[in-house]
Design an enzyme around this catalytic site. Structure first.
Site, mmCIF file in Angstrom:
data_model
loop_
_atom_site.group_PDB
_atom_site.id
_atom_site.type_symbol
_atom_site.label_atom_id
_atom_site.label_comp_id
_atom_site.label_asym_id
_atom_site.label_seq_id
_atom_site.Cartn_x
_atom_site.Cartn_y
_atom_site.Cartn_z
ATOM 1 C CG HIS A 1 -2.782 2.512 4.853
ATOM 2 N ND1 HIS A 1 -3.823 3.296 3.615
ATOM 3 C CD2 HIS A 1 -3.278 1.581 3.661
ATOM 4 C CE1 HIS A 1 -4.603 3.420 2.372
ATOM 5 N NE2 HIS A 1 -4.019 1.026 2.541
ATOM 6 C CD GLU B 1 -2.974 -0.490 0.252
ATOM 7 O OE1 GLU B 1 -3.230 -0.121 -0.021
ATOM 8 O OE2 GLU B 1 -3.533 -1.959 -0.722
ATOM 9 C CB CYS C 1 -4.469 10.379 2.289
ATOM 10 S SG CYS C 1 -4.847 8.836 3.024
#
EC number: 3.5.3.23
Length: 446
Positions: free
Chosen positions: A249, A174, A370
């Protein structure tokens, strides 16, 4: 050599919408089928970039990917002219059209993992695009990500842009959302910190409700291909209970910068051993780790997930002081707001808190962290980035006007079936490549 951390934010694409595609992402699921405002989303992100650039931080921009992805829809069996493909998908499998239309590439923390030249065996900056194989709408991003990174960071003397790891669950990757770096100074060798949710080939705790997207095997493979020194690479497992609480995450539960780790007390499995390992490794690099651990009694995991306190940017000013960049939701949560007031008033390294309205991104589960990919560059490496991607007054004005010309102010899930949206998006992206001077970046331009 002098070096600076640059943040490359993703520019929100014209198809920004709320389709609820991300299981494990509480905000994404809670806002499914709401109407989005792509114009507001893009402007909110752009304003953050501009304000940080005005404060002296190195701020770049990464272009959106082409959406809807006709390549994906054709691969899935929909045929005919472009408008026919969209119409068939909308009628027969609207969930696949939604996946093909997602603007999720805006969250560039998932674009790649980046290791600066001070850490790598060949003295180049290394990029590995994330395969994002846990979600269809994100698994289609890595090829375009690699093309974009190869365009911006094109000089092989300074940069190495790898292909993504094989897209299999054992190598689920990720990107930088599960990676950070600690150092005395950006230009000196540092410690790279990889956080994973589960291991494929060894026993360990795993979440029960939501999937663990990052594997130990993927993190280790990225470290190996970047040529990182074993003694300067630390791995940690994220607590599976916080994954089940919506921490999909690691950057939703901790953030690091230089010698500082800002983290929730429940972020990691065997946290004290991790702190000790990081401390010893960083000490060997000439710095002392400063752990700011937020107690659960002050800010619960639920508070952290709903406010995105830890999905913040921790940035170093030229004088060495640090500033925390948070979404406005942090001020709307009483526990988080009170904690931030105490943090800024204390004697720690974080002296200021900057608050931004990123509501459109936040409703899909994406805060300040993000939206950005951190890339440490020395002077020669920065000079090698020749595209027009550094935010300044001129580029900001050009992008702001471009958004006004091309973006809708309302996009509901049913609007994804409108074939005009594809034409609008392609027209916008074609013009954007000229503004950013990145050449024929998109398939439709080739």
């Amino acid at each position: 050599m002098n070096a600076q951390e640059a943040n490359f934010d993703g520019l929100v694409g014209p198809t920004h919408n709320y389709a609820g595609l991300s299981f494990g992402n509480v905000a994404s699921l809670n806002n499914e089928k709401s109407a989005a405002n792509p114009k507001a989303a893009a402007k909110q992100g752009l304003r953050k970039m501009k304000q940080l650039a005005d404060l002296g931080f190195a701020q770049g921009v990464l272009p959106p990917q082409e959406r809807p992805s006709l390549r994906l829809l054709r691969e899935l069996g929909f045929s005919g002219k472009d408008a026919d493909v969209i119409a068939k998908a909308a009628k027969q499998a609207p969930e696949l059209l939604a996946a093909a239309s997602s603007a999720s590439a805006m969250w560039t923390a998932n674009a790649a993992t980046v290791s600066p030249s001070a850490d790598t065996s060949d003295g180049r900056v290394h990029f590995t695009p994330a395969n994002l194989c846990s979600k269809l709408h994100r698994a289609i991003e890595h090829e375009a990500t690699r093309r974009t990174l190869s365009t911006l960071f094109a000089d092989p003397t300074h940069f190495a842009v790898h292909e993504a790891l094989t897209g299999t669950p054992a190598l689920g990757d990720e990107g930088a959302a599960n990676h950070t770096r600690f150092c005395a100074e950006y230009g000196k060798p540092g410690i790279e910190f990889f956080v994973y949710g589960r291991a494929e080939y060894r026993r360990g705790p795993e979440p029960k409700r939501f999937p663990a997207r990052q594997t130990f095997e993927a993190s280790r493979a990225v470290a190996h291909r970047h040529g990182l020194a074993e003694e300067a690479t630390v791995y940690a497992q994220q607590d599976p209970d916080v994954i089940d609480a919506g921490v999909f995450h690691n950057d939703v539960i901790s953030v690091g910068n230089r010698d500082t780790l800002f983290t929730h007390e429940r972020a990691f499995v065997n946290k004290q051993a991790i702190y000790d390992t990081l401390t010893a490794a960083l000490d060997a690099r000439g710095a002392r780790l400063n752990v700011i651990e937020v107690p659960d009694a002050a800010v619960s995991v639920n508070d952290a997930v709903t406010s995105y306190l830890f999905n913040s940017q921790l940035l170093s000013r030229a004088d060495g002081s640090q500033v925390l960049v948070v979404p406005q939701e942090c001020r709307e949560n009483a526990n988080v707001a009170a904690y931030l007031d105490r943090l800024a008033a204390g004697n720690g390294p974080i002296h200021d808190v900057l608050v931004f309205d990123l509501r459109e991104s936040m409703k899909n589960g994406g805060g300040p962290a993000c939206l950005r990919l951190r890339v440490v560059l020395n002077d020669a490496e920065r000079a090698a980035v020749t595209s027009n991607v550094w935010i300044n007054d001129t580029l900001f004005a050009s992008l702001d006007a471009w958004i006004d010309r091309h973006y809708r102010d309302r996009l509901a899930p049913e609007d994804l079936a409108d074939p005009a949206l594809l034409d609008e998006s392609r027209t916008a992206l074609d013009e954007l490549t000229q503004i950013l001077r990145v050449g024929s970046l998109y398939d439709f331009q080739r």
